[in-house]
Design a protein around this motif. Structure first.
Motif, PDB file in Angstrom:
ATOM      1  N   ILE A  49       0.718  -2.293  -8.574  1.00 42.98           N
ATOM      2  CA  ILE A  49       1.657  -2.566  -9.659  1.00 42.98           C
ATOM      3  C   ILE A  49       2.734  -1.480  -9.709  1.00 42.98           C
ATOM      4  O   ILE A  49       3.913  -1.774  -9.908  1.00 42.98           O
ATOM      5  N   GLU A  50       2.357  -0.228  -9.492  1.00 46.03           N
ATOM      6  CA  GLU A  50       3.328   0.871  -9.512  1.00 46.03           C
ATOM      7  C   GLU A  50       4.351   0.720  -8.396  1.00 46.03           C
ATOM      8  O   GLU A  50       5.544   0.956  -8.602  1.00 46.03           O
ATOM      9  N   GLU A  51       3.893   0.323  -7.219  1.00 45.51           N
ATOM     10  CA  GLU A  51       4.810   0.124  -6.090  1.00 45.51           C
ATOM     11  C   GLU A  51       5.760  -1.040  -6.353  1.00 45.51           C
ATOM     12  O   GLU A  51       6.956  -0.960  -6.044  1.00 45.51           O
ATOM     13  N   ARG A  52       5.237  -2.111  -6.950  1.00 42.98           N
ATOM     14  CA  ARG A  52       6.090  -3.266  -7.255  1.00 42.98           C
ATOM     15  C   ARG A  52       7.113  -2.932  -8.328  1.00 42.98           C
ATOM     16  O   ARG A  52       8.276  -3.354  -8.250  1.00 42.98           O
ATOM     17  N   LEU A  53       6.716  -2.165  -9.330  1.00 46.94           N
ATOM     18  CA  LEU A  53       7.661  -1.723 -10.361  1.00 46.94           C
ATOM     19  C   LEU A  53       8.793  -0.921  -9.725  1.00 46.94           C
ATOM     20  O   LEU A  53       9.979  -1.167 -10.003  1.00 46.94           O
ATOM     21  N   ALA A  54       8.437   0.031  -8.877  1.00 46.01           N
ATOM     22  CA  ALA A  54       9.449   0.868  -8.218  1.00 46.01           C
ATOM     23  C   ALA A  54      10.373   0.020  -7.335  1.00 46.01           C
ATOM     24  O   ALA A  54      11.590   0.227  -7.312  1.00 46.01           O
ATOM     25  N   MET A  55       9.798  -0.934  -6.631  1.00 39.02           N
ATOM     26  CA  MET A  55      10.568  -1.795  -5.739  1.00 39.02           C
ATOM     27  C   MET A  55      11.582  -2.616  -6.538  1.00 39.02           C
ATOM     28  O   MET A  55      12.767  -2.677  -6.181  1.00 39.02           O
ATOM     29  N   VAL A  56      11.143  -3.239  -7.617  1.00 40.98           N
ATOM     30  CA  VAL A  56      12.044  -4.067  -8.422  1.00 40.98           C
ATOM     31  C   VAL A  56      13.097  -3.186  -9.092  1.00 40.98           C
ATOM     32  O   VAL A  56      14.285  -3.549  -9.113  1.00 40.98           O
ATOM     33  N   ARG A  57      12.699  -2.036  -9.608  1.00 46.74           N
ATOM     34  CA  ARG A  57      13.677  -1.131 -10.236  1.00 46.74           C
ATOM     35  C   ARG A  57      14.768  -0.737  -9.248  1.00 46.74           C
ATOM     36  O   ARG A  57      15.946  -0.694  -9.587  1.00 46.74           O
ATOM     37  N   ARG A  58      14.379  -0.424  -8.024  1.00 46.08           N
ATOM     38  CA  ARG A  58      15.364  -0.069  -6.996  1.00 46.08           C
ATOM     39  C   ARG A  58      16.314  -1.231  -6.730  1.00 46.08           C
ATOM     40  O   ARG A  58      17.524  -1.051  -6.613  1.00 46.08           O
ATOM     41  N   GLU A  59      15.760  -2.444  -6.682  1.00 47.27           N
ATOM     42  CA  GLU A  59      16.575  -3.620  -6.358  1.00 47.27           C
ATOM     43  C   GLU A  59      17.568  -3.971  -7.462  1.00 47.27           C
ATOM     44  O   GLU A  59      18.628  -4.518  -7.177  1.00 47.27           O
ATOM     45  N   VAL A  60      17.251  -3.696  -8.721  1.00 40.23           N
ATOM     46  CA  VAL A  60      18.146  -4.073  -9.828  1.00 40.23           C
ATOM     47  C   VAL A  60      19.068  -2.938 -10.251  1.00 40.23           C
ATOM     48  O   VAL A  60      19.908  -3.122 -11.135  1.00 40.23           O
ATOM     49  N   GLU A  61      18.908  -1.802  -9.622  1.00 39.55           N
ATOM     50  CA  GLU A  61      19.724  -0.642  -9.976  1.00 39.55           C
ATOM     51  C   GLU A  61      21.210  -0.989  -9.874  1.00 39.55           C
ATOM     52  O   GLU A  61      21.656  -1.608  -8.908  1.00 39.55           O
ATOM     53  N   GLY A  62      21.947  -0.604 -10.902  1.00 44.24           N
ATOM     54  CA  GLY A  62      23.391  -0.815 -10.888  1.00 44.24           C
ATOM     55  C   GLY A  62      23.860  -2.155 -11.429  1.00 44.24           C
ATOM     56  O   GLY A  62      25.063  -2.433 -11.417  1.00 44.24           O
ATOM     57  N   MET A  63      22.952  -2.993 -11.904  1.00 48.04           N
ATOM     58  CA  MET A  63      23.376  -4.270 -12.473  1.00 48.04           C
ATOM     59  C   MET A  63      24.111  -4.018 -13.780  1.00 48.04           C
ATOM     60  O   MET A  63      23.797  -3.075 -14.504  1.00 48.04           O
ATOM     61  N   GLU A  64      25.096  -4.863 -14.072  1.00 45.29           N
ATOM     62  CA  GLU A  64      25.895  -4.686 -15.284  1.00 45.29           C
ATOM     63  C   GLU A  64      25.111  -5.008 -16.555  1.00 45.29           C
ATOM     64  O   GLU A  64      25.284  -4.352 -17.574  1.00 45.29           O
ATOM     65  N   THR A  65      24.287  -6.023 -16.508  1.00 45.26           N
ATOM     66  CA  THR A  65      23.474  -6.395 -17.668  1.00 45.26           C
ATOM     67  C   THR A  65      22.376  -5.353 -17.860  1.00 45.26           C
ATOM     68  O   THR A  65      21.888  -4.771 -16.898  1.00 45.26           O
ATOM     69  N   GLU A  66      21.985  -5.140 -19.100  1.00 50.50           N
ATOM     70  CA  GLU A  66      20.880  -4.240 -19.399  1.00 50.50           C
ATOM     71  C   GLU A  66      19.597  -4.866 -18.844  1.00 50.50           C
ATOM     72  O   GLU A  66      19.168  -5.934 -19.296  1.00 50.50           O
ATOM     73  N   VAL A  67      19.014  -4.225 -17.835  1.00 46.05           N
ATOM     74  CA  VAL A  67      17.810  -4.737 -17.189  1.00 46.05           C
ATOM     75  C   VAL A  67      16.705  -3.697 -17.294  1.00 46.05           C
ATOM     76  O   VAL A  67      16.906  -2.536 -16.956  1.00 46.05           O
ATOM     77  N   HIS A  68      15.547  -4.131 -17.781  1.00 48.42           N
ATOM     78  CA  HIS A  68      14.369  -3.264 -17.880  1.00 48.42           C
ATOM     79  C   HIS A  68      13.278  -3.877 -17.007  1.00 48.42           C
ATOM     80  O   HIS A  68      13.087  -5.093 -17.008  1.00 48.42           O
ATOM     81  N   VAL A  69      12.577  -3.038 -16.284  1.00 47.55           N
ATOM     82  CA  VAL A  69      11.473  -3.495 -15.442  1.00 47.55           C
ATOM     83  C   VAL A  69      10.208  -2.840 -15.979  1.00 47.55           C
ATOM     84  O   VAL A  69      10.101  -1.614 -15.991  1.00 47.55           O
TER      85      VAL A  69
END
Length: 168
Positions: A49-69
């Motif tokens: 779960i920790e690896e998946r959280l980090a992976m998704v956070r990296r992928e959404v980094e820089g999006m204009e909309t407020e995104v929380h993982v």
């Protein structure tokens, strides 16, 4: 002004270009998007779960909309309510997905009728992508570059090195 919040739940094991397409589409229709990374007892995860959280956070980094993982391990509707969500976003790839998703939406509505379920279709070119198939292709040494980002491809390749390829 009311802030529209959506929850997009999934295992994201690994996060695919199909997931990212749905995330991008959802981000355009809400003010705040919460990506809920969960466990699914019926699936065998390749990543923690920790690896998946980090992976998704990296992928959404820089999006204009407020995104929380965030991780969650509860009923989806309880999680959505805790996050203040107005809607649940679900991606549809094919007609086969619809029957299951429709049933889940109905059950979720029975649990909390204040939270809507919104179905988004993945881009036609991305509809066949499924994390389960991406993992299978990788485990047999196939190229998954058409289905995931470069960094996710590297993550999957590193994991396959550790657990060993099949069919070799």
């Amino acid at each position: 002004m009311t802030i529209r919040t959506a929850v997009y739940p999934g295992t994201f094991d690994p996060v695919t270009l199909g997931h990212m397409d749905i995330i991008g589409r959802a981000a355009r229709i809400v003010d705040r998007l919460v990506i809920g990374v969960t466990t699914n007892p019926s699936k065998s995860p390749m990543f923690t779960i920790e690896e998946r959280l980090a992976m998704v956070r990296r992928e959404v980094e820089g999006m204009e909309t407020e995104v929380h993982v965030v991780a969650f391990d509860s009923l989806l509707m309880d999680f959505a309510e805790r996050e203040g969500a107005d809607m649940i976003v679900r991606g549809l790839r094919a007609v086969a997905d619809f029957e299951y998703e429709y049933q889940m939406a109905g059950m979720n509505q029975q649990l909390n009728d204040r939270i809507e379920t919104v179905f988004l279709m993945a881009d036609v070119s991305l509809q066949p992508i499924a994390s389960r198939l991406v993992k299978e292709i990788a485990m047999y040494g196939g190229d998954i570059g058409k289905f995931v980002s470069g960094p996710v491809r590297a993550d999957v390749a590193a994991r396959v090195e550790v657990i060993g390829r099949k069919g070799s």
